[in-house]
Design a protein around this motif. Structure first.
Motif, short mmCIF file in Angstrom:
data_model
loop_
_atom_site.label_atom_id
_atom_site.label_comp_id
_atom_site.label_asym_id
_atom_site.label_seq_id
_atom_site.Cartn_x
_atom_site.Cartn_y
_atom_site.Cartn_z
N ARG A 1 0.90 -1.21 -0.35
CA ARG A 1 0.05 -0.21 0.09
C ARG A 1 0.93 1.80 -0.02
O ARG A 1 0.52 2.21 -0.89
N ILE A 2 1.77 0.95 0.75
CA ILE A 2 3.07 2.17 0.36
C ILE A 2 3.59 3.07 -0.84
O ILE A 2 3.28 3.77 -0.87
N ASN A 3 3.61 1.71 -1.13
CA ASN A 3 4.45 1.55 -2.17
C ASN A 3 3.28 1.96 -3.64
O ASN A 3 3.76 3.18 -4.16
N ASN A 4 2.11 1.72 -3.75
CA ASN A 4 0.74 2.28 -5.13
C ASN A 4 1.33 4.02 -4.31
O ASN A 4 1.02 4.63 -4.97
N LEU A 5 0.86 4.11 -3.15
CA LEU A 5 0.49 5.74 -2.39
C LEU A 5 2.05 6.75 -3.29
O LEU A 5 2.18 7.45 -3.62
N ILE B 1 10.10 2.38 -9.83
CA ILE B 1 11.02 3.69 -8.61
C ILE B 1 9.91 3.83 -8.34
O ILE B 1 10.52 4.40 -6.96
N ALA B 2 9.25 4.03 -7.46
CA ALA B 2 8.16 4.20 -6.16
C ALA B 2 8.79 3.78 -5.36
O ALA B 2 8.69 3.18 -3.62
N ARG B 3 8.99 2.00 -5.68
CA ARG B 3 9.13 1.26 -4.81
C ARG B 3 11.13 1.06 -4.10
O ARG B 3 11.68 1.15 -3.06
N LEU B 4 11.97 1.65 -5.05
CA LEU B 4 12.98 2.02 -4.49
C LEU B 4 13.20 3.11 -4.20
O LEU B 4 14.05 3.26 -3.15
N MET B 5 12.18 4.19 -4.08
CA MET B 5 12.53 5.73 -3.70
C MET B 5 12.08 4.58 -2.04
O MET B 5 12.35 5.78 -0.93
N THR B 6 10.50 4.43 -1.85
CA THR B 6 10.70 3.95 -0.50
C THR B 6 12.17 3.00 0.09
O THR B 6 11.62 3.50 0.77
N LYS B 7 12.52 2.61 -0.33
CA LYS B 7 13.42 1.80 0.47
C LYS B 7 14.49 2.37 0.25
O LYS B 7 14.58 2.72 1.47
N LEU B 8 14.68 3.50 0.03
CA LEU B 8 15.61 4.54 -0.20
C LEU B 8 15.46 5.55 0.93
O LEU B 8 16.47 5.51 1.92
N ALA B 9 14.29 5.63 1.29
CA ALA B 9 13.79 6.96 1.91
C ALA B 9 13.74 5.92 3.62
O ALA B 9 14.38 6.11 4.37
#
Length: 91
Positions: free
Chosen positions: A37-41, A78-86
């Motif tokens: 859900r976080i990745n989708n958001l 990209i979204a998954r990678l950004m949440t992982k990086l963050a």
């Protein structure tokens, strides 16, 4: 968790931006949101940012350019990678 920040400073400094995103991910997890859900958001937010917010630093400009050439599946990555990086930025 309380967010205490100067949005102008966060938006112009890449490390501050990553830290802020990491805090948002952590907050969402504390609320019980799944990582999916976080990745989708994050993907939805990425679209809004790419369409409406001018990049404030070179890293954001690069991210926007990547977002604009990516298809929907690549944007999800990209979204998954950004949440992982963050998330890693607050560890």
């Amino acid at each position: 968790m309380v967010f205490d920040f100067d949005l102008k400073q966060i938006n112009t400094n890449w490390d501050n931006w990553k830290r802020y995103l990491g805090q948002a991910v952590e907050f969402a997890e504390e609320l019980g949101m799944s990582r999916e859900r976080i990745n989708n958001l994050a993907a939805q937010a990425g679209s809004v940012l790419a369409e409406n917010v001018p990049p404030a630093n070179p890293e954001q400009k690069t991210l926007k350019e990547l977002w604009e050439v990516a298809d929907k599946d690549e944007q999800q990555v990209i979204a998954r990678l950004m949440t992982k990086l963050a998330s890693k930025s607050i560890s």
